[in-house]
Design an enzyme around this catalytic site. Structure first.
Site, PDB file in Angstrom:
ATOM      1  N   LYS A   1      69.282 -36.582  46.008  1.00  0.00           N
ATOM      2  CA  LYS A   1      70.518 -36.516  45.235  1.00  0.00           C
ATOM      3  C   LYS A   1      71.738 -36.648  46.139  1.00  0.00           C
ATOM      4  O   LYS A   1      72.681 -37.360  45.800  1.00  0.00           O
ATOM      5  CB  LYS A   1      70.571 -35.238  44.398  1.00  0.00           C
ATOM      6  CG  LYS A   1      69.597 -35.321  43.228  1.00  0.00           C
ATOM      7  CD  LYS A   1      69.717 -34.182  42.266  1.00  0.00           C
ATOM      8  CE  LYS A   1      68.802 -34.423  41.073  1.00  0.00           C
ATOM      9  NZ  LYS A   1      68.611 -33.264  40.223  1.00  0.00           N
TER      10      LYS A   1
ATOM     11  N   LYS B   1      62.741 -45.452  40.233  1.00  0.00           N
ATOM     12  CA  LYS B   1      62.358 -44.424  39.261  1.00  0.00           C
ATOM     13  C   LYS B   1      63.438 -44.328  38.176  1.00  0.00           C
ATOM     14  O   LYS B   1      64.628 -44.317  38.492  1.00  0.00           O
ATOM     15  CB  LYS B   1      62.232 -43.075  39.989  1.00  0.00           C
ATOM     16  CG  LYS B   1      61.763 -41.944  39.094  1.00  0.00           C
ATOM     17  CD  LYS B   1      62.118 -40.566  39.646  1.00  0.00           C
ATOM     18  CE  LYS B   1      63.137 -39.912  38.756  1.00  0.00           C
ATOM     19  NZ  LYS B   1      63.163 -38.489  38.629  1.00  0.00           N
TER      20      LYS B   1
ATOM     21  N   LYS C   1      68.549 -40.485  34.941  1.00  0.00           N
ATOM     22  CA  LYS C   1      69.931 -40.577  34.467  1.00  0.00           C
ATOM     23  C   LYS C   1      70.898 -40.657  35.647  1.00  0.00           C
ATOM     24  O   LYS C   1      71.972 -41.219  35.530  1.00  0.00           O
ATOM     25  CB  LYS C   1      70.316 -39.467  33.491  1.00  0.00           C
ATOM     26  CG  LYS C   1      69.753 -38.155  33.784  1.00  0.00           C
ATOM     27  CD  LYS C   1      69.791 -37.163  32.652  1.00  0.00           C
ATOM     28  CE  LYS C   1      69.065 -35.915  33.121  1.00  0.00           C
ATOM     29  NZ  LYS C   1      68.156 -35.336  32.197  1.00  0.00           N
TER      30      LYS C   1
HETATM   31  P1  ADP Z   1      66.491 -37.328  35.489  1.00  0.00           P
HETATM   32  O1  ADP Z   1      65.809 -37.797  36.758  1.00  0.00           O
HETATM   33  O2  ADP Z   1      66.804 -38.439  34.585  1.00  0.00           O
HETATM   34  O3  ADP Z   1      67.667 -36.439  35.787  1.00  0.00           O
HETATM   35  P2  ADP Z   1      65.140 -34.924  34.866  1.00  0.00           P
HETATM   36  O4  ADP Z   1      65.138 -34.610  36.329  1.00  0.00           O
HETATM   37  O5  ADP Z   1      66.037 -34.128  33.999  1.00  0.00           O
HETATM   38  O6  ADP Z   1      65.435 -36.461  34.715  1.00  0.00           O
HETATM   39  O7  ADP Z   1      63.658 -34.869  34.337  1.00  0.00           O
HETATM   40  C1  ADP Z   1      63.171 -34.127  33.238  1.00  0.00           C
HETATM   41  C2  ADP Z   1      61.669 -34.268  33.168  1.00  0.00           C
HETATM   42  O8  ADP Z   1      61.317 -35.638  32.981  1.00  0.00           O
HETATM   43  C3  ADP Z   1      60.936 -33.823  34.442  1.00  0.00           C
HETATM   44  O9  ADP Z   1      59.700 -33.248  34.095  1.00  0.00           O
HETATM   45  C4  ADP Z   1      60.742 -35.083  35.176  1.00  0.00           C
HETATM   46  O10 ADP Z   1      59.652 -35.027  36.077  1.00  0.00           O
HETATM   47  C5  ADP Z   1      60.492 -36.074  34.041  1.00  0.00           C
HETATM   48  N1  ADP Z   1      60.934 -37.398  34.446  1.00  0.00           N
HETATM   49  C6  ADP Z   1      62.209 -37.801  34.634  1.00  0.00           C
HETATM   50  N2  ADP Z   1      62.260 -39.087  35.014  1.00  0.00           N
HETATM   51  C7  ADP Z   1      60.985 -39.506  35.067  1.00  0.00           C
HETATM   52  C8  ADP Z   1      60.371 -40.746  35.402  1.00  0.00           C
HETATM   53  N3  ADP Z   1      61.100 -41.799  35.723  1.00  0.00           N
HETATM   54  N4  ADP Z   1      59.019 -40.823  35.356  1.00  0.00           N
HETATM   55  C9  ADP Z   1      58.267 -39.755  35.003  1.00  0.00           C
HETATM   56  N5  ADP Z   1      58.786 -38.560  34.688  1.00  0.00           N
HETATM   57  C10 ADP Z   1      60.119 -38.426  34.713  1.00  0.00           C
END
Ligand code: ADP
Ligand code: TRP
Length: 337
Positions: free
Chosen positions: A110, A206, A209
């Site tokens: 991050k 990956k 957001k």
């Molecule tokens: P972001 O990366 O968009 O901020 P979060 O960290 O809030 O998403 O993720 C929420 C949940 O969704 C977690 O369990 C995370 O592992 C899963 N997740 C987020 N992005 C992915 C992805 N690209 N592939 C698989 N799982 C994901």
């Protein structure tokens, strides 16, 4: 068997959230006790506007219900409605070595992507450990990127138990051997669906957001179409064979397609004859087939905010009930009561 998980309310839910996490949550709400929450305190590391904070958390609550999380089966709540999490966060912070957090990938990623390095972001795995350990959770369904955080939660729990529980043996955390005592904090296990552990975004990184490369579950039709049509591809001509590794279209199709549909996709990738536009159109159709029912339900729930609030209120009460006996032991052990 107690299942617990959460998603930060820092933006709209996307395909990565669904296939990486929510799909498993929905299955697991039928197996034992499940607690699912909206991680709005976690969102504060990036969202600094109160109105936006409120509306994002409300949106995620509606999204959960629209996708099929069922308050009759699972406890649904907002993180900020359970003050015990903040209390446990502090007790855990006091026993967490800096080195453990310095090794966390998510913090490094991050900050490398330009998010300011503040204490909240750095200590985020400790808050997440508190979220998990507060309820004696057994398993935590998440995408692969979160597995390290669950390992950190196990390490912190072990450290806490070793410090505060007389007769605790880290090699026997449940105290099964004679003379050993179980830990106050239970060691959780990550629950990862390998086939969907990392969902790629429209640029091939990956999906996240934070990277602006998402396909959102509840965006309007035109926006969904625009995102899918802008998935990265190369300039291989229509008639030429295509490399499945060259574009995220292929792994994205794989999330939705039946075995039969996938065999056909494999064949045309191998032999050529279909352009990327065709595959994008197919992905768009599969997206709507899969999510249109939830999208319609979401529009209904938007007009029923009082129901959503009731669900969250009852969820917080239940979550605090589950937490109470564990917190009572924790406070006794550390000496604050
Ligand atoms: P972001 O990366 O968009 O901020 P979060 O960290 O809030 O998403 O993720 C929420 C949940 O969704 C977690 O369990 C995370 O592992 C899963 N997740 C987020 N992005 C992915 C992805 N690209 N592939 C698989 N799982 C994901
Ligand atoms: N950190 C998780 C994410 O970004 C969200 C989260 C917070 C979480 N607390 C949790 C997930 C506890 C599982 C269990 O996705």
């Amino acid at each position: 068997m107690r299942t617990l998980s959460g998603i930060q309310s820092s933006g709209k839910l996307h395909l990565g959230n669904f296939f990486g996490a929510l799909q498993q949550w929905i299955e697991l709400q039928d197996q034992g006790e499940a607690l699912y929450f909206i991680a709005n305190w976690h969102a504060m590391t990036t969202v600094r506007d109160a109105t936006l904070m409120r509306s994002l958390a409300d949106d995620v609550a509606i999204d959960y219900l629209a996708l099929g999380l069922d308050p009759k089966k699972a406890t649904l709540f907002r993180q900020s409605d359970v003050p015990e999490i903040a209390e446990l966060f502090w007790y855990l912070s006091a026993v967490t070595p800096m080195g453990l957090l310095e090794r966390a990938h998510s913090y490094k990623d991050k900050t490398a992507h330009g998010i300011a390095a503040d204490l909240g972001l750095f200590s985020y795995p400790v808050l997440m450990a508190a979220d998990i350990l507060l309820y004696g959770s057994d398993r935590v369904p998440v995408g692969k990127d979160q597995v390290q955080h669950i390992e950190i939660a196990r390490d912190i729990a072990t450290k806490f138990n070793a410090l505060y529980v007389k007769g605790y043996d880290p090699a026997d955390p449940e105290g099964k051997k004679r003379g050993n005592v179980p830990g106050i904090l239970k060691l959780p296990a990550a629950f990862v669906q390998e086939s969907t552990a990392v969902v790629p975004g429209i640029d091939g990184q990956k999906m996240s957001k934070s990277y602006g490369n998402t396909i959102d579950l509840f965006a309007d039709d035109a926006a969904v179409k625009k995102r899918i049509m802008s998935i990265k591809s190369d300039s291989t001509p229509v008639e030429a064979p295509k490399d499945p590794a060259a574009t995220p279209i292929y792994p994205l199709l794989k999330l939705f397609a039946t075995l039969e549909e996938m065999n056909e996709i494999d064949r045309t990738f191998r032999e050529g004859g279909q352009g990327y536009g065709h595959y994008k159109q197919q992905l768009l159709e599969l997206f709507h087939k899969r999510f249109d029912a939830a999208r319609a339900k979401r529009r209904e729930l938007e007009h029923d905010r009082s129901y959503v609030n009731e669900v969250l209120k009852a969820g917080a009460t239940r979550a605090r009930e589950v937490a109470a006996p564990i917190m009572a032991q924790v406070r006794r052990a550390v000496g604050t009561s």
